[in-house]
Design an enzyme around this catalytic site. Sequence first.
Site, PDB file in Angstrom:
ATOM      1  N   ASN A 274      30.588  49.832  40.866  1.00 34.25           N
ATOM      2  CA  ASN A 274      31.728  49.939  41.777  1.00 34.25           C
ATOM      3  C   ASN A 274      31.698  51.320  42.435  1.00 34.25           C
ATOM      4  OD1 ASN A 274      34.202  50.217  43.014  1.00 34.25           O
ATOM      5  ND2 ASN A 274      35.405  49.424  41.305  1.00 34.25           N
TER       6      ASN A 274
ATOM      7  N   HIS B  94      34.979  43.414  47.897  1.00 36.64           N
ATOM      8  CA  HIS B  94      34.842  44.665  47.149  1.00 36.64           C
ATOM      9  C   HIS B  94      34.169  44.341  45.815  1.00 36.64           C
ATOM     10  CE1 HIS B  94      35.551  48.248  44.955  1.00 36.64           C
ATOM     11  NE2 HIS B  94      36.453  47.703  44.166  1.00 36.64           N
TER      12      HIS B  94
ATOM     13  N   CYS C 136      39.792  51.450  46.461  1.00 33.29           N
ATOM     14  CA  CYS C 136      38.754  50.446  46.748  1.00 33.29           C
ATOM     15  C   CYS C 136      39.011  49.673  48.039  1.00 33.29           C
ATOM     16  CB  CYS C 136      38.613  49.504  45.565  1.00 33.29           C
ATOM     17  SG  CYS C 136      38.159  50.375  44.059  1.00 33.29           S
TER      18      CYS C 136
HETATM   19  N1  ACO Z   1      31.344  48.363  25.877  1.00 31.72           N
HETATM   20  C1  ACO Z   1      31.652  47.673  24.751  1.00 31.72           C
HETATM   21  N2  ACO Z   1      32.908  47.368  24.410  1.00 31.72           N
HETATM   22  C2  ACO Z   1      33.887  47.763  25.260  1.00 31.72           C
HETATM   23  C3  ACO Z   1      33.621  48.475  26.433  1.00 31.72           C
HETATM   24  C4  ACO Z   1      32.286  48.779  26.727  1.00 31.72           C
HETATM   25  N3  ACO Z   1      31.911  49.450  27.821  1.00 31.72           N
HETATM   26  N4  ACO Z   1      34.787  48.726  27.064  1.00 31.72           N
HETATM   27  C5  ACO Z   1      35.755  48.170  26.308  1.00 31.72           C
HETATM   28  N5  ACO Z   1      35.215  47.611  25.231  1.00 31.72           N
HETATM   29  C6  ACO Z   1      35.885  46.919  24.140  1.00 31.72           C
HETATM   30  C7  ACO Z   1      37.322  47.326  24.013  1.00 31.72           C
HETATM   31  O1  ACO Z   1      37.473  48.546  23.308  1.00 31.72           O
HETATM   32  C8  ACO Z   1      37.880  46.158  23.246  1.00 31.72           C
HETATM   33  O2  ACO Z   1      37.558  46.304  21.889  1.00 31.72           O
HETATM   34  P1  ACO Z   1      38.617  45.943  20.751  1.00 31.72           P
HETATM   35  O3  ACO Z   1      38.896  44.478  20.934  1.00 31.72           O
HETATM   36  O4  ACO Z   1      37.885  46.283  19.500  1.00 31.72           O
HETATM   37  O5  ACO Z   1      39.798  46.809  21.030  1.00 31.72           O
HETATM   38  C9  ACO Z   1      37.079  44.976  23.785  1.00 31.72           C
HETATM   39  O6  ACO Z   1      35.920  45.533  24.410  1.00 31.72           O
HETATM   40  C10 ACO Z   1      37.849  44.168  24.818  1.00 31.72           C
HETATM   41  O7  ACO Z   1      38.468  45.067  25.720  1.00 31.72           O
HETATM   42  P2  ACO Z   1      39.283  44.555  26.940  1.00 31.72           P
HETATM   43  O8  ACO Z   1      39.809  45.725  27.694  1.00 31.72           O
HETATM   44  O9  ACO Z   1      40.237  43.495  26.486  1.00 31.72           O
HETATM   45  O10 ACO Z   1      38.113  43.865  27.761  1.00 31.72           O
HETATM   46  P3  ACO Z   1      38.225  42.990  29.038  1.00 31.72           P
HETATM   47  O11 ACO Z   1      37.692  41.664  28.774  1.00 31.72           O
HETATM   48  O12 ACO Z   1      39.557  43.107  29.687  1.00 31.72           O
HETATM   49  O13 ACO Z   1      37.171  43.728  29.978  1.00 31.72           O
HETATM   50  C11 ACO Z   1      37.166  45.173  31.876  1.00 31.72           C
HETATM   51  C12 ACO Z   1      37.414  45.066  30.377  1.00 31.72           C
HETATM   52  C13 ACO Z   1      35.704  44.859  32.143  1.00 31.72           C
HETATM   53  C14 ACO Z   1      37.430  46.617  32.306  1.00 31.72           C
HETATM   54  C15 ACO Z   1      38.067  44.173  32.620  1.00 31.72           C
HETATM   55  O14 ACO Z   1      39.395  44.302  32.188  1.00 31.72           O
HETATM   56  C16 ACO Z   1      38.013  44.346  34.089  1.00 31.72           C
HETATM   57  O15 ACO Z   1      37.035  44.004  34.726  1.00 31.72           O
HETATM   58  N6  ACO Z   1      39.082  44.895  34.698  1.00 31.72           N
HETATM   59  C17 ACO Z   1      39.102  45.221  36.067  1.00 31.72           C
HETATM   60  C18 ACO Z   1      38.877  46.660  36.145  1.00 31.72           C
HETATM   61  C19 ACO Z   1      38.200  47.114  37.395  1.00 31.72           C
HETATM   62  O16 ACO Z   1      37.429  46.410  37.977  1.00 31.72           O
HETATM   63  N7  ACO Z   1      38.468  48.329  37.788  1.00 31.72           N
HETATM   64  C20 ACO Z   1      37.795  48.924  38.865  1.00 31.72           C
HETATM   65  C21 ACO Z   1      38.673  49.536  39.847  1.00 31.72           C
HETATM   66  S1  ACO Z   1      39.888  48.461  40.466  1.00 31.72           S
HETATM   67  C22 ACO Z   1      39.199  47.475  41.507  1.00 31.72           C
HETATM   68  O17 ACO Z   1      38.223  47.844  42.065  1.00 31.72           O
HETATM   69  C23 ACO Z   1      39.779  46.152  41.697  1.00 31.72           C
END
Ligand code: ACO
Length: 338
Positions: A294, A264, A123
Amino acid sequence: MVTTDRLLRKTVRAKISSIAAYVPPRVLTNADLERMVDTSDEWIMQRVGIRERHIVDPGVATSDLAKEASLLAIQKAGLKPDDIDFILVATTTPDTMFPSTACVLQAKIGAHHAWGYDLVAACSGFTYALTAASQLVAAGGSRRALVVGADVMSSIIDYTDRTTCVLFGDGAGAVVVEQSDDDGIGILDFENYIDGNGGPALCMPAGGSRQPASRETVDQRLHYVKQDGQTVFKFAVRNMEEVCRRILERNNLTANDIDILVPHQASGRIILAAAEKLGLPRDKVVINIDRFGNTTAGTIPLALNDAVADGRLTRGKLALLASVGAGFTVGGVLLRWA
Ligand code: ACO
């Protein structure tokens, strides 16, 4: 004597002389994803702020998106493909392992006088590529460089994994970089760093020399993006802020001096958390993740292009570009728009 001194000390800067972006026409909405995995529009909007993303049709590759953006950027700069002498393509999803997408693109757009290569920084690809190309241009090693950020993330996304498939889209942006005739205008500074210990938190495990493609790697779905979302989230918020702070401090600037932050687009929450810590109001921050998701190396040029199109980024405005990506890679570029 004084005149000669001044001439010798004159800073030669590179500037972005044109920008263009391209996304494939097909749209994948949150409602479409609700039919594919156990997710909801509400969850996606609340956690990352994405409403829809554009996805290529089968057979369309990164160079195809890059070609559309590049030809338009070259035309907007008042140039022809033959005027380009250097091509830098930032991508994590090259058409093939080799030859490079820069080579494929060079042939597709007919930039017969250009050399070039691909740059892999996930990214942060566009900020790193802009840094490298602007240094080459400023030093006189290239007269007209084409810098592209392009990814077909849908080619490495597991559409049965709800934790990743909702996040990404496909898209490309391209800029032409030339020497600036005004040393107050153009690329003013950059700050890039990496933390290689962060690799396992966001990667595609197989397909390289460590785990070449095999029946087992395919069965285990190792050719897709895997991530520890929370680790990435925390690193991204902290370092999006950190890289901006470093650039501001080194240039004796405060957040008030910045006209526009072009971050980004990984998550609306990451962007707004970093902006708040920096003290930047929402109206100075470009967010278009709702429309594109993204797109990895594509996000910053797509966001820059939007800011130019809606009149928020005009000549003389001070813009800060900031990125965090897999690696981990962190990048920042300070520029005064040409
Ligand atoms: N829909 C519904 N529920 C979901 C989904 C979805 N798409 N994805 C995960 N969940 C559930 C999980 O299974 C979990 O359920 P559980 O509690 O029953 O186990 C619950 O939601 C919470 O999951 P977490 O992983 O704790 O959710 P979080 O609040 O951390 O959000 C997310 C996840 C959105 C991916 C967040 O961590 C994030 O934004 N991370 C950054 C990732 C990113 O941006 N990556 C891109 C590339 S890197 C970059 O560009 C910087």
